[in-house]
Design a protein around this motif. Structure first.
Motif, PDB file in Angstrom:
ATOM      1  N   GLN A 136       9.656  96.902   9.362  1.00  7.28           N
ATOM      2  CA  GLN A 136       9.136  96.159  10.512  1.00  7.28           C
ATOM      3  C   GLN A 136       7.826  95.456  10.161  1.00  7.28           C
ATOM      4  N   ASP A 139       8.673  92.473   7.964  1.00  6.31           N
ATOM      5  CA  ASP A 139       9.218  91.373   8.772  1.00  6.31           C
ATOM      6  C   ASP A 139       8.116  90.641   9.516  1.00  6.31           C
ATOM      7  N   SER A 140       7.186  91.396  10.091  1.00 10.82           N
ATOM      8  CA  SER A 140       6.067  90.784  10.824  1.00 10.82           C
ATOM      9  C   SER A 140       5.177  89.958   9.897  1.00 10.82           C
ATOM     10  N   ARG A 142       6.091  88.552   7.041  1.00 11.76           N
ATOM     11  CA  ARG A 142       6.834  87.360   6.645  1.00 11.76           C
ATOM     12  C   ARG A 142       6.738  86.271   7.705  1.00 11.76           C
ATOM     13  N   PRO A 266      14.823  88.439   0.276  1.00 11.18           N
ATOM     14  CA  PRO A 266      15.187  89.196   1.480  1.00 11.18           C
ATOM     15  C   PRO A 266      16.611  88.872   1.953  1.00 11.18           C
ATOM     16  N   GLU A 268      17.592  88.879   5.135  1.00  8.98           N
ATOM     17  CA  GLU A 268      17.492  88.051   6.339  1.00  8.98           C
ATOM     18  C   GLU A 268      16.505  86.902   6.133  1.00  8.98           C
ATOM     19  N   LEU A 273      15.087  86.368  11.457  1.00 11.99           N
ATOM     20  CA  LEU A 273      14.042  87.252  11.975  1.00 11.99           C
ATOM     21  C   LEU A 273      13.500  86.732  13.296  1.00 11.99           C
ATOM     22  N   GLN A 277      13.587  88.638  16.819  1.00  8.92           N
ATOM     23  CA  GLN A 277      12.352  88.852  17.573  1.00  8.92           C
ATOM     24  C   GLN A 277      12.494  88.362  19.010  1.00  8.92           C
TER      25      GLN A 277
END
Length: 295
Positions: A136, A139-140, A142, A266, A268, A273, A277
């Protein structure tokens, strides 16, 4: 049925009690990271001799190394004082174990011990929770860095325009030179091929946070250099972008980092993403709108 119910409750209570024991010997460092001392874990896992438990730790270390993880990070050596009676203490060797280290120890423990099975479950859950949390965070990161690059690329385009790069084709060449410097001679097309992307897929959308950060640094430093040195002319601007990218690559090498072209791609994309979100935020927005309607 009644006796079966009692037995089930007894098993659940026992498991809960054992899991509470693992929780009770947990420590938290100054950075908020959870860890366990090997000697305390030894007692909970019912190993009477430290020498025997060290054999299990050695197996766990080998498994850690085999999985590509740093043993020193998950099994750092520590020294501690233990009481030996009459208010006297003795210094002994110990290990400061991460969640993952504890999980590997449990997986390499004596399978005949019931507590080992409980430890496997407890630390498997703990390790999975940590992995999800790190995912998580990644992802944030990125999403944030990708947005920063979009904003800084606007400024970079303005600086390039002032240097004499006016046409879209010229700007594409200018960008390509920056990538070549950073990626050891690889341009956009080669990077796409290495990542297994289609022509329509943007390489920046398929980068992890570390790779994105390197590209953000390339873009910001090129922007500043073009403006600061008042660089003019296509060739000089292209050369500047290439040299800045090359310098960023050199810095990564000097720090012992992984070259950007060797970093994992990655699964995804940034777009995926962003969709995820939005989907997660939708229930919250709907609930807020519903509450506002009530008012």
């Amino acid at each position: 049925m009644f006796f079966h119910f009692l037995y089930d409750n007894e098993v659940v209570n026992k498991e809960t009690s054992e899991q509470a024991t693992f929780q009770n010997i947990k420590h938290v460092d100054d950075n908020g990271n959870e860890f366990w001392y090997a000697r305390e874990l030894q007692e909970v896992l019912e190993y009477k001799k430290w020498e025997n438990f060290c054999k299990v730790i050695d197996k766990a270390k080998k498994a850690c190394k085999g999985s590509g993880n740093a043993v020193s990070l998950h099994f750092p050596d520590v020294r501690k004082m233990i009481p030996i009676g009459n208010e006297t203490y003795r210094e002994v060797a110990d290990f400061k174990l991460s969640k993952y280290a504890c999980y590997l120890i449990a997986m390499n423990g004596d399978p005949r011990k019931e507590v080992i099975a409980l430890a496997q479950t407890y630390f498997a859950v703990k390790t999975n929770e940590q992995e999800q949390l790190e995912l998580q965070k990644e992802d944030s990161l990125r999403l944030q860095i990708r947005q920063d690059i979009k904003e800084h690329n606007i400024s970079l385009a303005e600086a390039a325009n002032q240097a004499g790069i006016k046409e879209p084709r010229d700007y594409a060449i200018f960008q390509n030179e920056g990538y070549k410097g950073l990626y050891g001679g690889l341009g956009v097309k080669q990077i796409q091929e290495k990542k297994g992307l289609k022509k329509s897929q943007k390489i920046l959308d398929y980068m992890g946070s570390t790779e994105l950060a390197a590209n953000l640094f390339r873009a910001t430093q090129t922007d500043e250099k073009l403006r600061r040195e008042n660089i003019k002319g296509k060739e000089q601007a292209n050369y500047t972008h290439y040299e800045v990218g090359k310098k960023v690559r050199q810095t990564i090498r000097e720090l012992g980092g992984t070259m950007p072209e060797d970093l994992p791609t990655p699964v995804e994309s940034i777009k995926q993403l962003e969709k995820k979100q939005k989907k997660q935020l939708k229930p919250s927005i709907q609930l807020k709108q519903k509450e506002e309607t009530k008012i």
